[in-house]
Design a protein around this motif. Structure first.
Motif, PDB file in Angstrom:
ATOM      1  N   GLU A 200      39.768  88.754  94.867  1.00 41.05           N
ATOM      2  CA  GLU A 200      39.705  88.453  93.642  1.00 41.05           C
ATOM      3  C   GLU A 200      39.920  86.871  93.307  1.00 41.05           C
ATOM      4  O   GLU A 200      39.079  86.518  92.102  1.00 41.05           O
ATOM      5  CB  GLU A 200      40.685  89.353  92.770  1.00 41.05           C
ATOM      6  N   GLU A 201      40.993  86.314  93.887  1.00 38.30           N
ATOM      7  CA  GLU A 201      41.130  84.791  93.464  1.00 38.30           C
ATOM      8  C   GLU A 201      39.577  84.076  93.933  1.00 38.30           C
ATOM      9  O   GLU A 201      39.498  82.975  93.183  1.00 38.30           O
ATOM     10  CB  GLU A 201      42.095  84.491  94.074  1.00 38.30           C
ATOM     11  N   PHE A 202      39.230  84.322  94.990  1.00 36.03           N
ATOM     12  CA  PHE A 202      37.847  83.665  95.351  1.00 36.03           C
ATOM     13  C   PHE A 202      36.716  84.071  94.493  1.00 36.03           C
ATOM     14  O   PHE A 202      36.162  83.188  94.256  1.00 36.03           O
ATOM     15  CB  PHE A 202      37.593  84.091  96.871  1.00 36.03           C
ATOM     16  N   LYS A 203      36.633  85.286  94.087  1.00 42.23           N
ATOM     17  CA  LYS A 203      35.540  85.394  92.922  1.00 42.23           C
ATOM     18  C   LYS A 203      35.838  84.705  91.762  1.00 42.23           C
ATOM     19  O   LYS A 203      34.819  84.423  91.216  1.00 42.23           O
ATOM     20  CB  LYS A 203      35.553  86.967  92.737  1.00 42.23           C
ATOM     21  N   GLN A 204      37.226  84.693  91.264  1.00 41.17           N
ATOM     22  CA  GLN A 204      37.486  83.986  90.067  1.00 41.17           C
ATOM     23  C   GLN A 204      37.026  82.280  90.290  1.00 41.17           C
ATOM     24  O   GLN A 204      36.494  81.903  89.415  1.00 41.17           O
ATOM     25  CB  GLN A 204      38.997  84.113  89.725  1.00 41.17           C
ATOM     26  N   GLU A 205      37.192  81.950  91.461  1.00 38.64           N
ATOM     27  CA  GLU A 205      37.117  80.251  91.630  1.00 38.64           C
ATOM     28  C   GLU A 205      35.601  80.350  91.611  1.00 38.64           C
ATOM     29  O   GLU A 205      34.919  79.336  91.268  1.00 38.64           O
ATOM     30  CB  GLU A 205      37.491  79.910  92.946  1.00 38.64           C
ATOM     31  N   ALA A 206      35.010  81.346  92.387  1.00 37.60           N
ATOM     32  CA  ALA A 206      33.192  81.280  92.222  1.00 37.60           C
ATOM     33  C   ALA A 206      32.815  81.022  90.893  1.00 37.60           C
ATOM     34  O   ALA A 206      31.698  80.549  90.740  1.00 37.60           O
ATOM     35  CB  ALA A 206      32.927  82.559  93.230  1.00 37.60           C
TER      36      ALA A 206
ATOM     37  N   ALA B 212      29.862  77.998  86.583  1.00 37.78           N
ATOM     38  CA  ALA B 212      29.883  77.445  85.371  1.00 37.78           C
ATOM     39  C   ALA B 212      29.842  75.880  85.620  1.00 37.78           C
ATOM     40  O   ALA B 212      29.021  75.263  84.738  1.00 37.78           O
ATOM     41  CB  ALA B 212      31.158  77.671  84.712  1.00 37.78           C
ATOM     42  N   ASP B 213      30.664  75.309  86.384  1.00 37.26           N
ATOM     43  CA  ASP B 213      30.293  73.848  86.628  1.00 37.26           C
ATOM     44  C   ASP B 213      29.092  73.499  87.191  1.00 37.26           C
ATOM     45  O   ASP B 213      28.378  72.451  86.650  1.00 37.26           O
ATOM     46  CB  ASP B 213      31.546  73.445  87.572  1.00 37.26           C
TER      47      ASP B 213
ATOM     48  N   THR C 162      33.904  68.386  89.921  1.00 35.31           N
ATOM     49  CA  THR C 162      34.779  69.556  89.777  1.00 35.31           C
ATOM     50  C   THR C 162      34.363  70.578  90.353  1.00 35.31           C
ATOM     51  O   THR C 162      35.276  71.270  91.081  1.00 35.31           O
ATOM     52  CB  THR C 162      34.994  69.893  88.196  1.00 35.31           C
ATOM     53  N   GLY C 163      32.858  70.865  90.487  1.00 38.50           N
ATOM     54  CA  GLY C 163      32.580  71.979  91.077  1.00 38.50           C
ATOM     55  C   GLY C 163      32.880  71.992  92.627  1.00 38.50           C
ATOM     56  O   GLY C 163      32.798  73.019  93.260  1.00 38.50           O
ATOM     57  N   PHE C 164      32.700  70.969  93.398  1.00 40.57           N
ATOM     58  CA  PHE C 164      33.153  70.788  94.810  1.00 40.57           C
ATOM     59  C   PHE C 164      34.333  70.473  95.110  1.00 40.57           C
ATOM     60  O   PHE C 164      34.588  69.823  96.324  1.00 40.57           O
ATOM     61  CB  PHE C 164      31.994  69.820  95.323  1.00 40.57           C
TER      62      PHE C 164
ATOM     63  N   ASP D 281      38.859  64.107  91.870  1.00 41.60           N
ATOM     64  CA  ASP D 281      39.630  64.772  90.735  1.00 41.60           C
ATOM     65  C   ASP D 281      39.822  63.837  89.608  1.00 41.60           C
ATOM     66  O   ASP D 281      39.541  63.893  88.385  1.00 41.60           O
ATOM     67  CB  ASP D 281      40.886  65.266  91.018  1.00 41.60           C
ATOM     68  N   ILE D 282      40.528  62.489  90.099  1.00 40.89           N
ATOM     69  CA  ILE D 282      40.406  61.550  88.872  1.00 40.89           C
ATOM     70  C   ILE D 282      39.096  61.001  88.296  1.00 40.89           C
ATOM     71  O   ILE D 282      38.882  60.636  87.182  1.00 40.89           O
ATOM     72  CB  ILE D 282      41.306  60.218  89.556  1.00 40.89           C
ATOM     73  N   VAL D 283      37.893  60.871  89.130  1.00 45.10           N
ATOM     74  CA  VAL D 283      36.866  60.440  88.759  1.00 45.10           C
ATOM     75  C   VAL D 283      36.138  61.343  87.850  1.00 45.10           C
ATOM     76  O   VAL D 283      35.610  61.213  86.855  1.00 45.10           O
ATOM     77  CB  VAL D 283      35.606  60.420  89.998  1.00 45.10           C
ATOM     78  N   SER D 284      36.471  62.845  88.252  1.00 44.86           N
ATOM     79  CA  SER D 284      35.832  63.962  87.196  1.00 44.86           C
ATOM     80  C   SER D 284      36.605  63.716  85.758  1.00 44.86           C
ATOM     81  O   SER D 284      35.676  63.711  84.703  1.00 44.86           O
ATOM     82  CB  SER D 284      36.247  65.331  87.561  1.00 44.86           C
ATOM     83  N   TYR D 285      37.671  63.460  85.610  1.00 45.06           N
ATOM     84  CA  TYR D 285      38.287  63.028  84.266  1.00 45.06           C
ATOM     85  C   TYR D 285      37.820  61.751  83.723  1.00 45.06           C
ATOM     86  O   TYR D 285      37.368  61.796  82.329  1.00 45.06           O
ATOM     87  CB  TYR D 285      40.007  63.218  84.215  1.00 45.06           C
ATOM     88  N   ALA D 286      37.771  60.685  84.609  1.00 40.54           N
ATOM     89  CA  ALA D 286      37.427  59.448  83.995  1.00 40.54           C
ATOM     90  C   ALA D 286      35.956  59.590  83.493  1.00 40.54           C
ATOM     91  O   ALA D 286      35.556  59.019  82.400  1.00 40.54           O
ATOM     92  CB  ALA D 286      37.446  58.304  85.167  1.00 40.54           C
TER      93      ALA D 286
END
Length: 743
Positions: free
Chosen positions: A194-200, A205-206, A250-252, A266-271
């Motif tokens: 279920e957790e892997f499906k949620q992350e999928a 979406a990303d 974020t997607g990868f 992660d930092i580049v995505s927010y920047a």
């Protein structure tokens, strides 16, 4: 954009039981005792011990760790100074399992922001990254909860040891990027899936946002190359490219094992997200020909300050980014509203896009602070926080793209008009006669196009009239059939009442006979007479019972044939569905006496009354149920061994003021090619004379246009077909939906 939960070390037992965790004394210390395991699992934040240093003997199960320091590895690294000071150390957890669990598979799943080696009873199971006592040689690794099977020994006590090296680079960053040091969780394998499906879902979406933004960026680069004077396209291309980069990172993110690269992405995505939002403001200045001022440069300063708070501030979580996005969206909304007040062209489109984005971001921030559990709920199979952020970032992009496309189309149209004027003037200067001929040819072509358009419109009108004529003919047939049914029912009702009344009178007379004259007869004759009287009484009672049942059927026929007033009224939908299920079944049994089927109902007792037109919804139910009986009858004729026809009708009240009626059969199913056409008028798969092709089409119009609902079908050829009719509970809810759609 969504947030990931870093540093998880998940112990997962493949069981669906009940857990009892206790502390049992062992030779070297205390051990956690597992009797049984619940489906939901339990967080392992107790029973761990930590020792700074590095000694391979510490992995052995017989090592005495009684003097080791207890530790809660689920705390943030800043709250565990002993781990940061040690650099490298060992975590040990002693546990005992019941004999029942010793025969089961034990699964270990790890997520970490460190480098580690995992041992069970002294045996090395897996190594993640490079563990070293020299800090510069430590290479942290993100395994993304890769499951490991743990082979239990025959001993009653098991020892899980983790050799772990702290990565010093995390000490400089916000706990938002490193929320915990080491976390264990006991659960089932189903929970992992279920957790892997949620992350999928998050990743899909990303990637959808990345693809849409990248496509828009490419499109506006082409616009800018075509017309460099429109610099707004250049800034908007930069804006969408930055946003696309954010969602790509974020997607990868979870697919990257090296922690350094993972933290950087992660930092580049927010920047990228924040820089892109400022570029969107710059694009708006160019759209509406505004002068860049102190507010714009102030946004850049606020952007740098919020990014520094996000990366290095403690206790701020992701609030700097949300606050900055609200600030930028407010400025974007201010610019577009100002342009709207000045009646600038198409400013309302952009204002609407940024207004929706501002409301969605404000809603996301409010819920995350006040009711964060609401954000984890799913809407249409998508988590609410993902849906809010997806819509908040997509609305301004679509609004600006629509604005630019409209302006590009208008400029192109004006350019074409001017070019046509130049050509026309040039033609007038060179040859007046040629211009007249060209104008005449254009007029003839225009007239020909108009004639073709009007001819096509007339043909379409004729087709519509013919279809309407067929519908009127079918309606007249149904009306005539209803009148005939009503007449027959009225004629049957009189002799039926006669039979019922005389049967009741006969029972009374036999009772008087039994209580009167029979008493005077001799015993032998009285006993024989009483048996005859009892048999006659039972026969008359059966006649009365079945006569009343026939009377209820006649009344149902009269009610069904009664003309509909077309007015909504509170209706017991359960009773209506049950009535038409029985009516359709007995109607089919009257034609085919050898046909039998299992009727299953699952009615919601809390359904309540629903405002609808009973006759129209009854017609929909009758069509769906008749089709279900037809499907199971066709499959029964194939002679499959062990097949039993079954038709199920169920109702359910939903939380969004909707009720759902489901009609399911285990018949032939509907092939994919046919399923796309079943709601088209005059489309039918039945032989000639058995179907008109209007039943499902009229049912679709009654549900969607007449009642503001929906009708869907789910099917698997050769197994089942299920129709689901969704209706609003009240007329007020229909009006609210209509208003929201019109906006």
């Amino acid at each position: 954009m969504h947030c990931y939960l870093p540093i998880k070390a998940l112990l997962l037992l493949a069981l669906v039981c009940v857990i009892r965790v206790g502390m049992a004394q062992s030779g070297a210390g205390k051990a956690v005792y597992f009797d049984k395991m619940p489906p939901s699992g339990i967080v392992l934040d107790k029973g761990w011990k930590f020792q700074a240093g590095d000694d391979e003997q510490w992995a052995q199960p017989d090592f005495d760790d009684q003097n080791w320091q207890p530790i809660n590895p689920t705390l943030p690294p800043r709250q565990l100074p002993q781990v940061e000071q040690a650099g490298i150390g060992w975590l040990r957890l002693r546990f005992q399992v019941s004999p029942e669990l010793q025969r089961k598979a034990l699964i270990l799943s790890i997520s970490q922001y460190a480098a580690s080696e995992v041992y069970l009873n002294g045996q090395l199971l897996r190594q993640y990254g490079v563990v070293s006592s020299i800090p510069v040689l430590v290479q942290a690794y993100w395994p993304n909860r890769e499951p490991i099977e743990l082979p239990l020994s025959d001993e009653s006590e098991q020892v899980l040891a983790v050799r772990v090296a702290h990565w010093g680079a995390f000490s400089a960053f916000n706990d938002f990027f490193v929320p915990t040091f080491f976390q264990g969780h006991l659960g089932g394998l189903q929970q992992i899936e279920e957790e892997f499906k949620q992350e999928a879902k998050y990743k899909v979406a990303d990637m959808l946002l990345f693809g849409a933004l990248l496509l828009l960026s490419t499109l506006h680069v082409a616009f800018y190359v075509y017309n460099p004077n429109q610099r707004a396209n250049f800034y908007f291309a930069l804006y969408t490219m930055a946003e696309a980069s954010a969602f790509f990172c974020t997607g990868f993110l979870d697919d990257i094992g090296a922690h350094g690269l993972r933290l950087g992405m992660d930092i580049v995505s927010y920047a990228s997200l924040q820089i892109g939002s400022v570029l969107a403001v710059r694009a708006l200045y160019s759209f509406f020909y505004l002068r860049v001022g102190r507010i714009y440069y102030g946004l850049w300063l606020a952007n740098i300050f919020s990014l520094l708070l996000l990366m290095f501030g403690q206790g701020f979580h992701w609030y700097p980014t949300v606050g900055f996005m609200l600030l930028v969206t407010a400025e974007q909304l201010r610019i577009t509203l100002g342009a709207l007040r000045q009646a600038k062209r198409a400013a309302g489109i952009i204002a609407l896009g940024f207004g929706i984005a501002f409301v969605l971001l404000l809603t996301f921030a409010s819920l995350s602070i006040l009711q964060s559990e609401i954000l984890r709920q799913e809407v249409l199979g998508i988590p609410l926080h993902t849906l809010l952020t997806f819509s908040a970032f997509l609305c301004p992009v679509l609004a600006i793209s629509l604005f630019l496309a409209c302006r590009f189309a208008l400029d192109s149209r004006l350019l074409m008009i001017k070019l046509a004027q130049v050509r026309r003037l040039s033609a007038q200067a060179t040859a007046q006669q040629e211009e007249k001929q060209q104008l005449l040819a254009q007029q003839n072509e225009l007239l020909e196009q108009q004639v073709q358009q009007r001819t096509a419109a007339l043909q379409q009108t004729l087709s519509n009239l013919q279809a309407m004529q067929q519908q009127l003919i079918q309606s007249e047939k149904m009306a005539s059939l209803g009148e005939l049914t009503a007449g027959i029912a009225h004629e049957i009702q009189n002799p039926l009442n006669f039979v019922n009344n005389f049967a009741e009178v006969g029972v009374d007379l036999l009772a008087e006979l039994k209580a009167g004259p029979l008493i005077s007869l001799p015993d032998k004759e009285r006993k024989s007479a009483e048996e005859l009287v009892n048999d006659l009484s039972q026969n008359l009672e059966k006649i009365t019972y079945h006569g009343k049942r026939a009377d209820s059927i006649v009344k149902g026929m009269l009610e069904h044939s009664r003309a509909s007033r077309g007015e909504r009224q509170p209706t017991d939908l359960n009773a209506l569905a049950d009535e038409y299920l029985r009516l359709a079944y007995h109607g089919l049994r009257a034609k085919h006496k050898d046909f039998n089927a299992t009727l299953t109902t699952d009615f919601d007792k809390n359904l309540g009354l629903v405002e609808l037109v009973p006759q129209e919804i009854g017609r929909v139910l009758l069509n769906l149920i008749n089709n279900a009986f037809y499907a199971v009858q066709q499959r029964q004729r194939l002679g499959q061994a062990g097949y039993r026809p079954e038709v199920c009708v169920a109702t359910k009240r939903l939380k969004n003021e909707q009720v759902v009626i489901r009609v399911k059969d285990n018949g032939m199913g509907i092939p994919e090619v046919i399923r796309q056409k079943i709601f088209h008028p005059f489309f039918t798969t039945k032989p000639p004379g058995e179907g008109t092709g209007l039943g499902l089409s009229l049912s679709y119009d009654i549900v969607t246009k007449g009642h503001g609902g929906t009708i869907t079908v789910a099917t698997k050829p050769g197994e089942y077909t299920e129709f689901a009719v969704s209706l609003p509970v009240s007329q007020e809810h229909v009006q609210t939906q209509t208003l929201s759609y019109s906006i």
